[in-house]
Design an enzyme around this catalytic site. Structure first.
Site, mmCIF file in Angstrom:
data_model
loop_
_atom_site.group_PDB
_atom_site.id
_atom_site.type_symbol
_atom_site.label_atom_id
_atom_site.label_comp_id
_atom_site.label_asym_id
_atom_site.label_seq_id
_atom_site.Cartn_x
_atom_site.Cartn_y
_atom_site.Cartn_z
ATOM 1 N N THR A 42 0.854 -1.085 -0.167
ATOM 2 C CA THR A 42 -0.128 -0.053 -0.001
ATOM 3 C C THR A 42 0.880 1.200 -0.150
ATOM 4 O O THR A 42 0.639 2.182 -0.736
ATOM 5 C CB THR A 42 -0.942 -0.041 1.208
ATOM 6 O OG1 THR A 42 -1.494 -1.263 1.434
ATOM 7 C CG2 THR A 42 -2.075 1.155 1.170
ATOM 8 N N TRP A 43 1.990 1.308 0.910
ATOM 9 C CA TRP A 43 2.842 2.415 0.960
ATOM 10 C C TRP A 43 3.601 2.500 -0.500
ATOM 11 O O TRP A 43 3.781 3.604 -1.105
ATOM 12 C CB TRP A 43 3.963 2.003 2.108
ATOM 13 C CG TRP A 43 4.621 3.387 2.533
ATOM 14 C CD1 TRP A 43 4.452 4.780 2.324
ATOM 15 C CD2 TRP A 43 5.817 3.220 3.311
ATOM 16 N NE1 TRP A 43 5.379 5.293 2.846
ATOM 17 C CE2 TRP A 43 6.246 4.625 3.525
ATOM 18 C CE3 TRP A 43 6.634 2.204 3.777
ATOM 19 C CZ2 TRP A 43 7.449 4.842 4.242
ATOM 20 C CZ3 TRP A 43 7.610 2.542 4.609
ATOM 21 C CH2 TRP A 43 8.234 3.841 4.764
ATOM 22 N N HIS B 13 0.994 -9.431 -6.782
ATOM 23 C CA HIS B 13 1.557 -10.267 -5.765
ATOM 24 C C HIS B 13 2.342 -11.600 -6.129
ATOM 25 O O HIS B 13 2.740 -12.097 -5.446
ATOM 26 C CB HIS B 13 0.613 -10.694 -4.651
ATOM 27 C CG HIS B 13 0.313 -9.453 -3.614
ATOM 28 N ND1 HIS B 13 1.306 -8.438 -3.135
ATOM 29 C CD2 HIS B 13 -1.085 -9.126 -3.209
ATOM 30 C CE1 HIS B 13 0.352 -7.864 -2.369
ATOM 31 N NE2 HIS B 13 -0.766 -8.115 -2.288
HETATM 32 P P1 A3P Z 1 1.631 -3.547 9.878
HETATM 33 O O1 A3P Z 1 0.262 -4.539 9.934
HETATM 34 O O2 A3P Z 1 2.738 -4.062 10.544
HETATM 35 O O3 A3P Z 1 1.149 -2.297 10.677
HETATM 36 P P2 A3P Z 1 0.561 -4.232 2.657
HETATM 37 O O4 A3P Z 1 0.379 -3.124 2.094
HETATM 38 O O5 A3P Z 1 1.444 -5.022 1.856
HETATM 39 O O6 A3P Z 1 -0.679 -5.045 2.803
HETATM 40 O O7 A3P Z 1 1.123 -4.124 3.910
HETATM 41 C C1 A3P Z 1 0.456 -3.626 5.069
HETATM 42 C C2 A3P Z 1 1.638 -3.076 6.077
HETATM 43 O O8 A3P Z 1 2.201 -1.950 5.756
HETATM 44 C C3 A3P Z 1 0.831 -2.798 7.588
HETATM 45 O O9 A3P Z 1 1.690 -3.180 8.365
HETATM 46 C C4 A3P Z 1 0.534 -1.542 7.153
HETATM 47 O O10 A3P Z 1 0.326 -0.753 8.736
HETATM 48 C C5 A3P Z 1 1.889 -1.047 6.810
HETATM 49 N N1 A3P Z 1 1.569 0.553 5.840
HETATM 50 C C6 A3P Z 1 0.393 0.775 5.214
HETATM 51 N N2 A3P Z 1 0.540 1.964 4.901
HETATM 52 C C7 A3P Z 1 1.754 2.465 5.238
HETATM 53 C C8 A3P Z 1 2.691 3.585 5.198
HETATM 54 N N3 A3P Z 1 2.194 4.777 4.398
HETATM 55 N N4 A3P Z 1 3.899 3.636 5.745
HETATM 56 C C9 A3P Z 1 4.310 2.883 6.653
HETATM 57 N N5 A3P Z 1 3.743 1.264 6.553
HETATM 58 C C10 A3P Z 1 2.413 1.364 6.237
#
Ligand code: A3P
Length: 343
Positions: free
Chosen positions: A92-93, A152
């Site tokens: 997502t980031w 993915h």
């Molecule tokens: P946590 O569950 O450890 O908090 P994905 O996007 O691959 O599904 O990964 C989700 C993880 O990325 C989650 O980790 C989420 O909180 C974290 N995440 C989402 N947006 C983020 C951001 N802008 N900056 C840092 N971490 C982020």
């Protein structure tokens, strides 16, 4: 022809996918076309998912038909950038950072009307696997270049034209400490199955029968690609991005062929991208708050489920030191001699 000559400014991407998706759905989907092939694959139930072993990886059953079509019919454009990740490693980031960076001319990152302030990152950057699974790939074709998409799937399962030197495109991958990934995955899956035990998710990662697992093969596939051709495959780490978000945004921009100019640097554009995409900023937006709706097509998930803690090291709150040592040991053994190290 004459009109084009008068108006040479073609629409330029990336554009927010949701803004151009007309919502149409085709009558037939790959699910019907490849049902027999999927049914013949080895299967295994894992938490909320029925997994099928496809080309060495445990894909959720409903991903397989779309994966086959993606592999057979996707035509990359030279300026495409595919964002790749193992789930829960910062997808997502990365989507937010890449979109904000690549689209910064059309949408200045500091602007109040930036698409990421009204849309979840998953609604800005399409998830190729899902689009193919629902038979909607014509929508990807209609996107203006340069396109930004995500997957993915492991590198080994990407369509041959994507990874071939002559026809391919760039792929940016983000990985994460497997211990934090397991914790994040468990929390995510629990949103759909609240009684899921942490031990179940942990064991599935350890024995490889987890969604798109084995995880080590997933990570290694991109690691090797990045070592072989760093200009074609970028390997990012979630922990590095937390430590130095600006440095990693610059890496991403250069990799995508859009380095920040001296003027942009002086104007603070890198910092603006970092701020726009920061965990606190994104989590606090109305569009990502609990009750704001869902993201994803395979299995729509509440948008707030993609923003939990956003830190490194949360594994220590969920794992015994023995569990951590076991998982570290598995990865150390599997990655031995590759140059890739997690801990
Ligand atoms: P946590 O569950 O450890 O908090 P994905 O996007 O691959 O599904 O990964 C989700 C993880 O990325 C989650 O980790 C989420 O909180 C974290 N995440 C989402 N947006 C983020 C951001 N802008 N900056 C840092 N971490 C982020």
């Amino acid at each position: 022809m004459a009109a084009a000559a008068c108006n040479p400014v073609a629409p330029s991407g990336p554009v927010p996918f949701k803004d151009v998706d007309d919502g149409s759905v085709p009558e037939h989907t790959p699910k019907e076309e490849f049902g027999d092939l999927v049914a013949a694959l080895p299967s295994r139930q894992q938490s909320i998912l029925e997994l099928r072993l496809y080309q060495g990886f445990w894909l959720p059953e409903h991903w397989v038909p779309g994966t086959i079509v993606f592999q057979r019919r996707f035509t990359p454009r030279p300026d495409d950038v595919i964002l790749a990740s193992y789930p829960k490693c910062g997808t997502t980031w990365l989507k937010a950072l890449a979109f904000a960076t690549a689209a910064r001319t059309a949408y200045p990152p500091g602007g109040a009307r930036h698409p990421l302030r009204r849309l979840n990152p998953h609604d800005c950057v399409p998830f190729i696997d899902e689009i193919f699974a629902s038979g909607e790939e014509a929508k990807l074709e209609a996107l203006p270049s340069p396109r930004l998409m995500n997957t993915h799937l492991p590198y080994a399962l990407l369509p041959a034209p994507v990874t071939a030197t002559a026809t391919g495109c760039r792929v940016a991958y983000v990985c994460r400490d497997p211990k934090d990934m397991v914790v994040s995955l468990w929390h995510f899956l629990r949103r759909a199955k609240p009684d899921l035990l942490f031990a179940d998710t942990f064991e599935s990662v350890c024995d490889g029968t987890v969604v798109v697992g084995p995880v080590w093969d997933h990570v290694l596939s991109y690691w090797r690609a990045s070592v072989a051709a760093p200009d074609r495959a970028l390997f990012l780490r979630y922990e590095d991005m937390l430590r130095d978000p600006g440095g990693n945004v610059r890496r991403l921009a250069e990799f995508m062929g859009r380095p920040f100019s001296a003027a942009e640097e002086a104007a603070g554009d890198v910092a603006a991208v970092v701020e726009l995409c920061s965990f606190d900023e994104m989590k606090g937006l109305e569009v990502n708050r609990p009750g704001s709706g869902t993201a994803g097509r395979y299995r729509p998930m509440p948008r707030d489920a993609f923003f939990r803690k956003g830190v490194a090291g949360d594994w220590a709150n969920h794992m015994t030191p023995e569990m951590a040592a076991r998982l570290d040991g598995i990865f150390r053994e599997k990655l031995q001699g590759t140059g890739l190290i997690f801990s």
